[in-house]
Write an enzyme that holds these catalytic residues in place. Structure first.
Site, mmCIF file in Angstrom:
data_model
loop_
_atom_site.group_PDB
_atom_site.id
_atom_site.type_symbol
_atom_site.label_atom_id
_atom_site.label_comp_id
_atom_site.label_asym_id
_atom_site.label_seq_id
_atom_site.Cartn_x
_atom_site.Cartn_y
_atom_site.Cartn_z
ATOM 1 N N TYR A 155 -6.622 102.586 -13.953
ATOM 2 C CA TYR A 155 -6.590 102.071 -12.582
ATOM 3 C C TYR A 155 -6.036 103.104 -11.604
ATOM 4 O O TYR A 155 -6.375 103.085 -10.431
ATOM 5 C CB TYR A 155 -5.705 100.812 -12.503
ATOM 6 N N ASP A 200 -11.087 95.598 -29.305
ATOM 7 C CA ASP A 200 -12.329 94.860 -29.580
ATOM 8 C C ASP A 200 -12.056 93.707 -30.547
ATOM 9 O O ASP A 200 -12.517 92.580 -30.352
ATOM 10 C CB ASP A 200 -13.444 95.798 -30.100
ATOM 11 N N ASP A 253 -6.330 93.407 -18.227
ATOM 12 C CA ASP A 253 -7.148 92.752 -17.207
ATOM 13 C C ASP A 253 -8.236 91.921 -17.885
ATOM 14 O O ASP A 253 -8.435 90.743 -17.571
ATOM 15 C CB ASP A 253 -7.783 93.825 -16.302
HETATM 16 C C1 IPM Z 1 -6.504 90.913 -11.562
HETATM 17 C C2 IPM Z 1 -7.724 91.282 -10.748
HETATM 18 C C3 IPM Z 1 -7.486 92.638 -10.093
HETATM 19 C C4 IPM Z 1 -7.319 93.646 -11.194
HETATM 20 C C5 IPM Z 1 -8.572 93.073 -9.101
HETATM 21 C C6 IPM Z 1 -8.862 92.030 -8.047
HETATM 22 C C7 IPM Z 1 -8.248 94.389 -8.440
HETATM 23 O O1 IPM Z 1 -8.862 91.264 -11.537
HETATM 24 O O2 IPM Z 1 -5.406 90.792 -10.976
HETATM 25 O O3 IPM Z 1 -6.644 90.731 -12.759
HETATM 26 O O4 IPM Z 1 -8.317 94.202 -11.699
HETATM 27 O O5 IPM Z 1 -6.183 93.926 -11.554
HETATM 28 MG MG MG Z 2 -8.539 90.576 -13.513
#
Ligand code: IPM
Ligand code: MG
Length: 357
Positions: free
Chosen positions: A142, A224, A248
Site C-alpha cells: 500500500y 492462499d 485487506d
Molecule cells: C479497507 C478498504 C480500504 C483498504 C480502501 C477503501 C482504501 O478496503 O479499509 O479495507 O484497502 O484498506
Molecule cells: Mg478492504
C-alpha cells in the site's frame, strides 16, 4: 465521570447516516454512565474535496491529533472515480492512517447466533465463529516505494513494492501475541513465505517474538491456504496476524461468515497516539440517503472505542449487549433480514439500540 473529545469524520455516501446512529449510542452511554462525549466534526473524503479541494485537509489531521479518539464513517463516491489518484477520496483514508501512525488494524469477525442463518455458509460451519484479524495498516504494498506506472522498452509497466522493516513486522506481530493472550491464546500468522522474500523475513520475526509468549499456540499459514481454511473451517482460528494487503482481502472474506459486511467494526491503533474507529464496509454511494443500510458495524466501532481508547469496558459491553438484544428481539435491517423478522431502517435500528442501552 469523565470527558472525552471525539473527532467525528462522517465522510461520504452512507457514512453520515451510520455515524449518526453511532453518536446516538455514545450519547446513551454518556447519559447512563455519566460521561461527556464532546463531538467535533471534521471533513474527509469527497465532501472535503467538494468543500476545500483536497480529500484530507490539514485541519482534519490536526483535529484528530488533539482528540481522544477518531470516529470515521466511510469515504468514496463514484463521482470522484475520474479524478487523479492523488486526490481521490480513498487517498484520505490511507493518508490519515499514515499521519496518525495507525499500524494495527483490529477487525473482529463475530457470528451472532441470531444471524447464523444469514451467512451463505451452513449454520454449523459459522455458528460460534469468533475471530480477530489483525492487519498491518501502514506498510507493505500500500505504501512501499518505488511504485508507479512507467514506460519501459516500448510498453507501460506498473509496479508496487511489498516492503517491511524488521521493526514494522515486530510491532504488529507483538500486538498479535498480546491480543491472543487476552483471548483464547491461539495465533495464526499468515504469509506467503514459500514465494515472497518479505514473507520469509516476516516469519523469521514471528518466530523470534514468539519466544516472549510461550503460552500462545502459534501456527503459520500461507495466505492462499488461509483463504481456503476460513471458508472450510473458520472455527479453527482465534487471532490472525498478517500484512496489509493480505489482511485487506482476508477481512472482507471473514465478514461473510458473519452474514453481512454491515456487522463488522474495526479499530486502528497507534503505538501511543490517538486511535481511529470505523466500520469495515465502504461508503455504498448507491444507498446514500435511503435509510436502508445496517448501522451495527459503526455502532460496534463505538464500543471498540470505549474499550480500547477509553478503557471503559462496562460501557462497551452495554453497547454490545444492546445490539445482541435488538437482534434477539427480531429487528433486522435489509442486509440481515429473514422470514418472520421485523424490518427496520438505519435510523430506527440506531434508535432501538440507543434505547436498549
Ligand atoms: C479497507 C478498504 C480500504 C483498504 C480502501 C477503501 C482504501 O478496503 O479499509 O479495507 O484497502 O484498506
Ligand atoms: Mg478492504
Amino acid at each position: 465521570m469523565s470527558n472525552f473529545k471525539i473527532a467525528v469524520l462522517p465522510g461520504d455516501g452512507i457514512g453520515p447516516e451510520v455515524i449518526e446512529q453511532g453518536l446516538k449510542a455514545l450519547k446513551a452511554v454518556g447519559n447512563k454512565f455519566g460521561h461527556t462525549f464532546e463531538f467535533n466534526m471534521g471533513l474527509i473524503g469527497g465532501v472535503a474535496i467538494d468543500k476545500v479541494g483536497v480529500p484530507l485537509p490539514d485541519e482534519t489531521i490536526q483535529l484528530a491529533q488533539c482528540s481522544d479518539a477518531v470516529y470515521l464513517g466511510a469515504v468514496g463516491d463514484w463521482k470522484y472515480d475520474k479524478l487523479d489518484p492523488s486526490i481521490r477520496p480513498e487517498k484520505a483514508l490511507l493518508g490519515i492512517r499514515k499521519a496518525l501512525k495507525l499500524f494495527a488494524n483490529l477487525r473482529p469477525a463475530f457470528v451472532y447466533e441470531e444471524l447464523a442463518d444469514c451467512s451463505t455458509l451452513k449454520r454449523d460451519v459459522v455458528e460460534g465463529v469468533d475471530i480477530m484479524i489483525i492487519r498491518e495498516l501502514t506498510g507493505g504494498a500500500y505504501f512501499g516505494e518505488p511504485k508507479g506506472i512507467e514506460n519501459r522498452n516500448g510498453e507501460k509497466i506498473g509496479f508496487n513494492n511489498m516492503i517491511y522493516t524488521e521493526s514494522e513486522i515486530e510491532r504488529i506481530v507483538r500486538k498479535g501475541f498480546e491480543v491472543a493472550m487476552k483471548r483464547r491464546k491461539k495465533l495464526c500468522s499468515v504469509d506467503k513465505a514459500n514465494v515472497l522474500d518479505v514473507s520469509r523475513l516476516w516469519r523469521e520475526v514471528v518466530l523470534r517474538v514468539a519466544k516472549e509468549f510461550p503460552e500462545v499456540e502459534l501456527s503459520h499459514m500461507y495466505v492462499d491456504n488461509a483463504a481456503m481454511q476460513l471458508i472450510r473451517n473458520p472455527k479453527q482460528f482465534d487471532v490472525i496476524v498478517t500484512e496489509n494487503l493480505f489482511g485487506d482481502i482476508l477481512s472482507d472474506e471473514a465478514s461473510m461468515l458473519t452474514g453481512s459486511l454491515g456487522m463488522l467494526p474495526s479499530a486502528s491503533l497507534s503505538e501511543n497516539g490517538v486511535a481511529m474507529y470505523e466500520p469495515i464496509h465502504g461508503s455504498a454511494p448507491d444507498f446514500k440517503g435511503q435509510n436502508r443500510l445496517n448501522p451495527i458495524a459503526t455502532i460496534l466501532s463505538a464500543a471498540m472505542m470505549l474499550k480500547y481508547s477509553f478503557n471503559l469496558d462496562a460501557e462497551a459491553q452495554s453497547i454490545e449487549n444492546s445490539v445482541r438484544q435488538v437482534l434477539k428481539d427480531g429487528y433486522r435491517t435489509e442486509d440481515i433480514m429473514s422470514d418472520g423478522m421485523k424490518l427496520v431502517g438505519t435510523s430506527e435500528m440506531g434508535d432501538m439500540i440507543a434505547s436498549y442501552i
